[in-house]
Design a protein around this motif. Structure first.
Motif, short mmCIF file in Angstrom:
data_model
loop_
_atom_site.label_atom_id
_atom_site.label_comp_id
_atom_site.label_asym_id
_atom_site.label_seq_id
_atom_site.Cartn_x
_atom_site.Cartn_y
_atom_site.Cartn_z
N VAL A 42 29.80 51.85 39.74
CA VAL A 42 30.17 52.13 38.35
C VAL A 42 31.19 53.26 38.29
CG1 VAL A 42 27.96 51.29 37.45
CG2 VAL A 42 28.22 53.71 37.98
N ASN A 43 32.03 53.18 37.26
CA ASN A 43 33.07 54.17 36.99
C ASN A 43 34.09 54.25 38.13
OD1 ASN A 43 34.38 56.09 35.36
ND2 ASN A 43 33.37 57.78 36.40
N ARG A 44 34.35 53.10 38.74
CA ARG A 44 35.30 53.10 39.86
C ARG A 44 35.72 51.66 40.14
NH1 ARG A 44 34.05 56.70 45.19
NH2 ARG A 44 35.78 56.09 46.54
N HIS A 45 36.99 51.48 40.40
CA HIS A 45 37.48 50.14 40.75
C HIS A 45 38.07 50.17 42.15
CE1 HIS A 45 40.52 46.81 40.78
NE2 HIS A 45 39.40 46.17 40.50
N ILE A 46 37.51 49.36 43.03
CA ILE A 46 37.99 49.23 44.40
C ILE A 46 38.40 47.77 44.58
CG2 ILE A 46 37.40 49.45 46.85
CD1 ILE A 46 35.21 51.45 45.98
N GLU A 47 39.65 47.55 44.84
CA GLU A 47 40.20 46.19 44.83
C GLU A 47 39.44 45.26 45.78
OE1 GLU A 47 42.23 43.15 43.46
OE2 GLU A 47 42.52 45.19 42.71
N GLU A 48 39.09 45.76 46.97
CA GLU A 48 38.44 44.91 47.97
C GLU A 48 37.05 44.43 47.55
OE1 GLU A 48 41.37 47.54 50.15
OE2 GLU A 48 39.97 47.69 48.46
N ILE A 49 36.40 45.16 46.66
CA ILE A 49 35.07 44.76 46.18
C ILE A 49 35.06 44.74 44.65
CG2 ILE A 49 33.77 45.49 48.22
CD1 ILE A 49 33.07 48.09 46.71
N SER A 50 36.16 44.29 44.08
CA SER A 50 36.33 44.36 42.62
C SER A 50 35.24 43.61 41.87
CB SER A 50 37.70 43.82 42.23
OG SER A 50 37.85 42.47 42.64
N GLU A 51 34.68 42.56 42.47
CA GLU A 51 33.64 41.79 41.81
C GLU A 51 32.35 42.58 41.66
OE1 GLU A 51 33.77 38.67 40.36
OE2 GLU A 51 35.89 39.15 40.59
N GLN A 52 32.25 43.70 42.34
CA GLN A 52 31.04 44.52 42.28
C GLN A 52 31.28 45.84 41.54
OE1 GLN A 52 30.96 43.40 46.65
NE2 GLN A 52 28.92 44.26 46.43
N CYS A 53 32.43 45.96 40.88
CA CYS A 53 32.79 47.22 40.23
C CYS A 53 32.75 47.10 38.71
CB CYS A 53 34.20 47.64 40.66
SG CYS A 53 34.33 48.00 42.42
N PHE A 54 32.24 48.15 38.06
CA PHE A 54 32.15 48.24 36.61
C PHE A 54 32.91 49.49 36.18
CE2 PHE A 54 28.82 45.52 37.94
CZ PHE A 54 28.56 44.66 36.89
N TYR A 55 33.89 49.33 35.30
CA TYR A 55 34.78 50.44 35.02
C TYR A 55 35.50 50.24 33.69
CZ TYR A 55 38.21 47.01 36.64
OH TYR A 55 38.97 45.87 36.79
N ILE A 56 36.14 51.31 33.22
CA ILE A 56 36.96 51.21 32.02
C ILE A 56 38.42 51.41 32.40
CG2 ILE A 56 35.08 52.15 30.61
CD1 ILE A 56 36.90 54.67 30.25
N ASP A 57 39.29 51.06 31.48
CA ASP A 57 40.72 51.27 31.66
C ASP A 57 41.01 52.72 31.27
OD1 ASP A 57 43.49 51.38 31.54
OD2 ASP A 57 43.69 49.35 30.72
N ASN A 58 40.92 53.63 32.25
CA ASN A 58 41.10 55.05 31.98
C ASN A 58 42.53 55.38 31.56
OD1 ASN A 58 38.62 56.75 32.56
ND2 ASN A 58 38.64 55.42 34.36
#
Length: 334
Positions: free
Chosen positions: A144-160
């Motif tokens: 959460v609160n982080r976007h990592i391209e390689e595991i994007s399907e497991q990331c929850f985040y906002i457009d900061n």
């Protein structure tokens, strides 16, 4: 010590039925569940959680790593995760990384030792590679609160970046041209993205960007650094008419400094925050801020884990757009 055999005899069911109830099997009849739970309560039976986990390969628990155990941001996250897990007959085990790489790693090791069934991770200092490696394990993981391209399907985040842009544009539309900004720790990706949004907005408006107006603080509550920076900003740049704060804690430090100078926020100077913490609507003047939907992120992150663990089909949204929440701390100078 009360045993499963004694629980089964008291409830007049088989030991296998007791085991299925303890492991939340959906095939157990409600009448038998009630008998077993009554027997457990009457006898004071305490299942050995570690032995149970070893036998079933499930601990019926979710591990949560957060950056701090204080403040409404992480409090709201944990509240929603705990509610969702409890509704699913699971338990939440929370630990804190204290925004320190070594402590974050130790905390994840602790959760691993508890044999949690899934992980919800808010890691500030661990490298992307650390989380990518963690995602390769069999245990379900969400970040959460982080976007990592390689595991994007497991990331929850906002457009900061959008959040920083919306806050800055709002000030510009009300005539502000000398806008100071106090950021969080620039090692954080969300801080850098919010600053990019700020620069995009002022460049669109044809305002000459000045790094002299940018001060690097921290997201932490009651930070002496943020108080010092608010003072330094207003000392060095008395022409500033608005202060953009990258979270609401920084805004509170700015409020304090304005009060010390007898500056009335919302009249003499404008202040805008980020996160929409619960206190923003109760302080005076109420704080204009950018909402961070941390409750919704907690709900959706838990939904994803439950879908993976229990075969549920709960709705999942991973990317969220922030919105500006207009209150009374910003005024027009046009």
């Amino acid at each position: 010590m009360i045993t499963i055999k004694e629980v089964a005899e008291f409830a007049k069911v088989s030991q296998a039925t007791v085991s299925r109830v303890l492991n939340n099997h959906s095939t157990v009849k409600e009448a038998n569940k009630e008998k077993v739970y009554n027997a457990i309560n009457e006898l004071g039976f305490q299942p050995n959680s570690i032995a149970k986990a070893l036998a079933s390969n499930r601990s019926n628990s979710i591990g949560v790593l957060v950056g701090a155990l204080e403040g409404s941001f992480f409090g709201n996250l944990m509240k929603e995760v705990e509610k969702k897990t409890r509704d699913a007959n699971l338990h939440m085990i929370a630990t804190c990384g204290h925004m320190d790489k070594k402590v974050e790693a130790e905390s994840l090791h602790f959760l691993d030792s508890r044999r949690v069934d899934g992980l919800i991770v808010h890691a500030e200092k661990l490298e992307d590679e650390d989380l990518i490696k963690l995602a390769k394990h069999d245990r379900p993981l969400v970040v959460v609160n982080r976007h990592i391209e390689e595991i994007s399907e497991q990331c929850f985040y906002i457009d900061n970046e959008l959040g920083g842009y919306l806050a800055s544009k709002h000030l510009i539309e009300l005539g502000h041209r000398h806008i100071g900004i106090i950021t969080g720790d620039m090692n954080k990706m969300d801080c850098r993205e919010r600053l990019i949004g700020y620069h995009r907005a002022i460049q669109e408006a044809g305002i000459e960007p000045s790094m002299d107006y940018v001060y690097h603080g921290t997201y932490e509550t009651e930070s002496e650094l943020n108080k010092a920076l608010a003072k330094q900003l207003l000392d060095e740049h008395p022409q500033v008419t608005a202060v953009l704060c990258q979270n609401d804690n920084i805004a509170m430090a700015t409020y304090d400094e304005c009060d010390r100078r007898n500056l009335v926020v919302g009249k003499d100077i404008s202040v805008i925050g980020f996160d929409d913490s619960v206190y923003c609507r109760y302080i005076r003047p109420t704080l204009t801020t950018v909402n961070y939907p941390i409750r919704e992120i907690g709900i959706n992150a838990t939904n994803m884990l439950l879908n993976q663990l229990n075969g549920s089909k709960l709705p999942v949204q991973k990317r969220f757009n922030p919105e500006l929440v207009k209150r009374n701390s910003v005024h027009s100078i046009i």
